[in-house]
Design a protein around this motif. Structure first.
Motif, PDB file in Angstrom:
ATOM      1  N   TYR A   1       0.834  -1.217   0.000  1.00  0.00           N
ATOM      2  CA  TYR A   1       0.000   0.000   0.000  1.00  0.00           C
ATOM      3  C   TYR A   1       0.862   1.257   0.000  1.00  0.00           C
ATOM      4  O   TYR A   1       0.476   2.285   0.544  1.00  0.00           O
ATOM      5  CB  TYR A   1      -0.969  -0.031   1.193  1.00  0.00           C
ATOM      6  N   GLY A   2       2.046   1.142  -0.614  1.00  0.00           N
ATOM      7  CA  GLY A   2       2.916   2.303  -0.726  1.00  0.00           C
ATOM      8  C   GLY A   2       3.284   2.848   0.638  1.00  0.00           C
ATOM      9  O   GLY A   2       3.502   2.090   1.586  1.00  0.00           O
ATOM     10  N   VAL A   3       3.336   4.171   0.734  1.00  0.00           N
ATOM     11  CA  VAL A   3       3.786   4.790   1.988  1.00  0.00           C
ATOM     12  C   VAL A   3       2.609   5.241   2.859  1.00  0.00           C
ATOM     13  O   VAL A   3       2.805   5.863   3.893  1.00  0.00           O
ATOM     14  CB  VAL A   3       4.688   6.014   1.708  1.00  0.00           C
ATOM     15  N   ALA A   4       1.383   4.906   2.424  1.00  0.00           N
ATOM     16  CA  ALA A   4       0.231   5.564   3.042  1.00  0.00           C
ATOM     17  C   ALA A   4      -0.305   4.879   4.298  1.00  0.00           C
ATOM     18  O   ALA A   4      -1.096   5.466   5.032  1.00  0.00           O
ATOM     19  CB  ALA A   4      -0.898   5.662   2.009  1.00  0.00           C
ATOM     20  N   LEU A   5       0.138   3.641   4.546  1.00  0.00           N
ATOM     21  CA  LEU A   5      -0.509   2.836   5.590  1.00  0.00           C
ATOM     22  C   LEU A   5      -0.555   3.470   6.973  1.00  0.00           C
ATOM     23  O   LEU A   5      -1.618   3.744   7.531  1.00  0.00           O
ATOM     24  CB  LEU A   5       0.230   1.506   5.720  1.00  0.00           C
TER      25      LEU A   5
ATOM     26  N   SER B   1      -2.300   6.767   7.317  1.00  0.00           N
ATOM     27  CA  SER B   1      -3.774   6.681   7.302  1.00  0.00           C
ATOM     28  C   SER B   1      -4.287   6.320   8.691  1.00  0.00           C
ATOM     29  O   SER B   1      -5.319   6.814   9.134  1.00  0.00           O
ATOM     30  CB  SER B   1      -4.243   5.656   6.270  1.00  0.00           C
ATOM     31  N   ALA B   2      -3.552   5.453   9.395  1.00  0.00           N
ATOM     32  CA  ALA B   2      -3.993   5.048  10.733  1.00  0.00           C
ATOM     33  C   ALA B   2      -3.907   6.205  11.726  1.00  0.00           C
ATOM     34  O   ALA B   2      -4.644   6.252  12.707  1.00  0.00           O
ATOM     35  CB  ALA B   2      -3.144   3.875  11.217  1.00  0.00           C
ATOM     36  N   LEU B   3      -3.012   7.131  11.464  1.00  0.00           N
ATOM     37  CA  LEU B   3      -2.859   8.288  12.355  1.00  0.00           C
ATOM     38  C   LEU B   3      -3.819   9.423  11.986  1.00  0.00           C
ATOM     39  O   LEU B   3      -3.839  10.459  12.659  1.00  0.00           O
ATOM     40  CB  LEU B   3      -1.408   8.773  12.320  1.00  0.00           C
ATOM     41  N   GLY B   4      -4.567   9.243  10.907  1.00  0.00           N
ATOM     42  CA  GLY B   4      -5.593  10.233  10.585  1.00  0.00           C
ATOM     43  C   GLY B   4      -5.456  10.919   9.238  1.00  0.00           C
ATOM     44  O   GLY B   4      -6.286  11.755   8.882  1.00  0.00           O
TER      45      GLY B   4
ATOM     46  N   ARG C   1      -7.597  -1.606  13.986  1.00  0.00           N
ATOM     47  CA  ARG C   1      -8.820  -0.822  13.847  1.00  0.00           C
ATOM     48  C   ARG C   1      -8.658   0.385  12.918  1.00  0.00           C
ATOM     49  O   ARG C   1      -9.593   0.779  12.218  1.00  0.00           O
ATOM     50  CB  ARG C   1      -9.241  -0.336  15.247  1.00  0.00           C
ATOM     51  N   ASP C   2      -7.485   0.986  12.896  1.00  0.00           N
ATOM     52  CA  ASP C   2      -7.375   2.333  12.328  1.00  0.00           C
ATOM     53  C   ASP C   2      -6.802   2.367  10.904  1.00  0.00           C
ATOM     54  O   ASP C   2      -5.859   1.651  10.573  1.00  0.00           O
ATOM     55  CB  ASP C   2      -6.514   3.204  13.240  1.00  0.00           C
ATOM     56  N   GLY C   3      -7.382   3.278  10.127  1.00  0.00           N
ATOM     57  CA  GLY C   3      -6.882   3.546   8.777  1.00  0.00           C
ATOM     58  C   GLY C   3      -6.861   2.297   7.918  1.00  0.00           C
ATOM     59  O   GLY C   3      -7.750   1.443   7.995  1.00  0.00           O
ATOM     60  N   MET C   4      -5.820   2.191   7.116  1.00  0.00           N
ATOM     61  CA  MET C   4      -5.721   1.062   6.188  1.00  0.00           C
ATOM     62  C   MET C   4      -4.975  -0.132   6.774  1.00  0.00           C
ATOM     63  O   MET C   4      -4.784  -1.142   6.085  1.00  0.00           O
ATOM     64  CB  MET C   4      -5.007   1.510   4.905  1.00  0.00           C
TER      65      MET C   4
END
Lengths: 213, 351
Positions: B77-81, B84-87, B120-123
């Motif tokens: 998922y590239g650098v986004a994981l 995304s979990a942090l918001g 639970r959070d983000g991707m």
């Protein structure tokens, strides 16, 4: 050198935002010529920061902070210069990170070196579509369009922008300068750019050369 | 073609030897690929690759089969994981790759930031599900990698914006450090989940290009202790780092940080790097992904590969690889040339 100009220069080189700001305020109160503040204070400081980077004494963190100091100082000085109606810029650059790419550091560093070297810079930000480069040139004029690209996946955005400049009839009026981690000198030629800047100081050298030295 | 059956297994043995700083019979080689190369190679739009785990796995297996089983499969998922979990909002670029939009507008907002729950959070839960899907789908013969995190400097930059984060280091050091600590805790939490899910993997990987933008003093004070903290949380695994920016100025500090295998950028002089810290770090690199591997030809790739092997492979501590990730559009025959040169070139004794 005027001691207050020397102080401005030293504070910028030492990345001291508050000290540089106070020195500029003081210089303005003393009616020091704005041209001197820009050329011998700001410009000379950015040259020194560039040299320290090339000698391996400064790193990207210092280039970014130095650029931030310069940007803040120019916020104080340029409005006054504009009020005088004098135009002392050596050229106008429209700069942005290409569409699809959110990286801002390279563009920010090049912008501050261009500002330090006496260019007027219109910063379009990151993720800039070709049409926005075209609009900026068409509405405000420019001598150079500078594009930054860090991702290989967004390299085609450079070509799209060059094509958009061509199809809008603006390509012959501007030089195109490109750089960024994903760009090579070969790619710059291939895509129809006029020049390639490897880093901040190199981009300034190339910009000056593009406008005839 | 010198690459034949059993090559991947031989190469894996050579790699382990090189990591232990022993001289293998031939230099090991890795084909470092990620989403853009894989999707382009498979002829699939990037967005389909990232958004459909079945497509992702099929593309990765296609690359793996073509390059002699040297590449792995993993939830990509590239650098986004972690961001995304942090918001952070995921930004799907025009090219279809995922990116995180910086969302911490003021450094004071860090006070309200919390370490996410990876389940639970983000991707992050999506990534866990994709790992489980891949694990079920590929059988025991194919290892599914699940052992990497975005390093603290890069994660902080993704959340705050790179320029702003570097400014914060000078102008609001306390809160910048707090942000780095939250990022470090996030990395550890995420790696723990991966380690539990994939106990068969023998390393953890930190990817942290942004760290190379810091001067040695900032790195020593802010990043080095955090790398140690992450690595020390996984004492039974090898400690790998990916950073393909210019990191020459940090080599000694990286060795002190506990980096054992370093996937290093093409702009670093590897002969100099090996002289300085080659007794502690095994280097993975560093053919230029663009000028040599993508834009060069087989002859150029072979010549540059041979040069690296002949200068660096003795006493181990060297893995031939791109100095970064393979760029999309890299001709497969150039990758073949790199692999074949590794298999074909004897490792000379140092003169």
């Amino acid at each position: 050198m005027n001691p207050i100009i020397q102080r401005i220069r030293d504070h910028i080189v030492e990345l001291d935002l508050n000290g540089a700001g106070e020195a500029v305020e003081e210089a303005l109160k003393m009616n020091v010529k704005i041209e001197d503040i820009l050329k011998h204070g700001v410009g000379s400081a950015m040259e020194e920061i560039g040299l320290r980077y090339e000698r391996g004494e400064y790193f990207i963190s210092e280039l970014v902070m130095g650029g931030s100091v310069v940007k803040e100082l120019l916020g104080k000085v340029l409005p006054i210069l504009r009020q005088t109606g004098r135009d002392m810029f050596r050229g106008k650059v429209v700069i942005g990170t290409v569409e699809g790419d959110l990286h801002d550091i390279g563009k920010m560093i090049v912008t501050s070196f261009l500002l330090g070297a006496g260019f007027e810079v219109v910063d379009l930000g990151v993720d800039v579509p070709a049409g926005r480069f075209v609009d900026a040139v068409s509405e405000g004029g420019a001598d150079i369009v500078a594009m930054s690209c860090l991702l290989t996946t967004t390299l085609p955005s450079i070509g799209k922008t060059v094509e958009a400049l061509k199809s809008s009839g603006l390509r012959s009026r501007v030089k195109v300068l490109v750089g960024g981690h994903a760009v090579t000198e070969g790619y710059a030629k291939e895509v129809g750019a006029d020049s390639y800047g490897a880093d901040g100081p190199d981009a300034v050298r190339k910009a000056i050369l593009l406008l005839g030295g | 073609m010198v690459v034949n059956e059993g090559f991947a297994e031989r190469n894996a043995e050579r790699l382990e030897k090189a990591v232990r700083h022993e001289t293998p019979d031939r230099a090991p080689v890795t084909v470092n690929v990620n989403g853009p190369f894989i999707a382009a190679f498979a002829g699939v739009p990037y967005e389909n690759y990232y958004k459909d785990r079945k497509v992702m796995l099929e593309c990765q297996l296609k690359v793996r089969r073509r390059f002699y089983n040297l590449t792995t499969v993993w939830p990509d998922y590239g650098v986004a994981l972690e961001a995304s979990a942090l918001g952070a909002e995921i930004y799907w670029g025009v090219d279809g790759t995922p990116w995180a939009k910086p969302f911490i507008k003021s450094i004071e907002d860090v006070e309200g930031l919390n370490v996410p729950d990876p389940y639970r959070d983000g991707m992050l839960p999506t990534s866990v599900e994709t790992y489980e899907y891949m694990r079920r789908s590929v059988g025991e013969d194919v290892q599914v990698s699940f052992c990497s995190c975005i390093g603290p400097a890069t994660l902080a930059s993704l959340l705050r914006g790179a320029t702003e984060f570097l400014r914060d280091l000078y102008l609001n050091r306390g809160l910048a450090e707090k942000l780095l600590s939250i990022c470090t805790e996030t990395s550890k939490a995420w790696l723990r989940v991966q380690a539990e899910a994939a106990p068969d993997i023998n390393y953890i990987l930190i990817g942290d290009d942004m760290a190379a933008y810091l001067n040695p003093k900032l790195f020593r004070e802010l990043i080095m202790p955090r790398y140690r903290e992450i690595y020390n949380s996984f004492p039974n695994r090898q400690h790998w780092l990916h950073n393909d920016a210019k990191a020459s100025h940090l080599l000694e500090l990286l060795a002190e940080s506990g980096v054992e295998v370093f996937h290093i950028g093409y702009e670093v002089d590897l002969v100099d790097a090996k002289r300085r810290v080659g007794d502690r770090i095994c280097f993975m690199g560093n053919l230029s992904p663009l000028e040599v591997l993508r834009d060069g030809d087989r002859v150029k790739v072979a010549s540059k590969s041979r040069e690296l092997i002949e200068r660096l492979a003795y006493n181990g501590g060297f893995i031939l690889a791109p100095g970064g990730y393979m760029a999309e559009g890299t001709p497969p025959e150039n990758i073949d040339a790199m692999i074949e040169t590794a298999e074909d070139t004897p490792i000379p004794s140092p003169s």
